[in-house]
Design a protein around this motif. Structure first.
Motif, PDB file in Angstrom:
ATOM      1  N   ARG A  19      -3.907  -2.473  14.364  1.00  0.00           N
ATOM      2  CA  ARG A  19      -3.614  -1.555  13.269  1.00  0.00           C
ATOM      3  C   ARG A  19      -2.817  -2.300  12.214  1.00  0.00           C
ATOM      4  O   ARG A  19      -1.717  -2.792  12.490  1.00  0.00           O
ATOM      5  N   SER A  21      -0.820  -2.333   8.565  1.00  0.00           N
ATOM      6  CA  SER A  21      -0.023  -1.433   7.739  1.00  0.00           C
ATOM      7  C   SER A  21       0.171  -2.047   6.362  1.00  0.00           C
ATOM      8  O   SER A  21       0.268  -3.266   6.228  1.00  0.00           O
ATOM      9  N   TYR A  79      -2.650   2.693   6.340  1.00  0.00           N
ATOM     10  CA  TYR A  79      -2.962   2.020   7.591  1.00  0.00           C
ATOM     11  C   TYR A  79      -4.458   1.727   7.675  1.00  0.00           C
ATOM     12  O   TYR A  79      -5.281   2.443   7.107  1.00  0.00           O
TER      13      TYR A  79
END
Length: 121
Positions: A19, A21, A79
């Protein structure tokens, strides 16, 4: 001025997840949309996913069904959830501030420093 800082890259095996950011600061009120781009060695930078201020998302065909873009307007964060990663996803990933108009994304000249994603086979 808008400042963008990416994080979350790393080394992962094929089939894994990461993930990313993107933290935005500065004149964030001027941002209508955010785009994630990537650039692999020897290749042009390509647009991977975009999200509008209203949450409407679009994806490149190469990542549809595997990547999900989302945003938290209260935190000025965007994100990019990347699942089922493939070696061809290896690249430096950048977030960009821009605008969407009639379904198209227009990049402003606000870029983060990039975060490296490496997917091993």
């Amino acid at each position: 001025q808008v400042q963008l800082v990416e994080s979350g890259g790393g080394l992962v095996q094929a089939g894994g997840s990461l993930r990313l950011s993107c933290a935005a600061s500065g004149s964030t009120f001027s941002i209508n949309a955010i785009g994630w781009y990537r650039q692999a060695p020897g290749k042009q930078r390509e647009l991977v996913a975009t999200i509008s201020s209203g949450g409407s998302a679009n994806y490149a065909d190469s990542v549809k069904g595997r990547f999900t873009i989302s945003r938290d307007n209260a935190k000025n964060m965007v994100y990019l959830q990347m699942n089922s990663l493939k070696p061809e996803d290896t690249a430096v990933y950048y977030c960009n501030a821009g605008n969407t108009l009639s379904g198209s994304y227009y990049a402003y000249d606000y870029w983060g420093q990039g975060t490296q994603v490496t997917v091993s086979s």
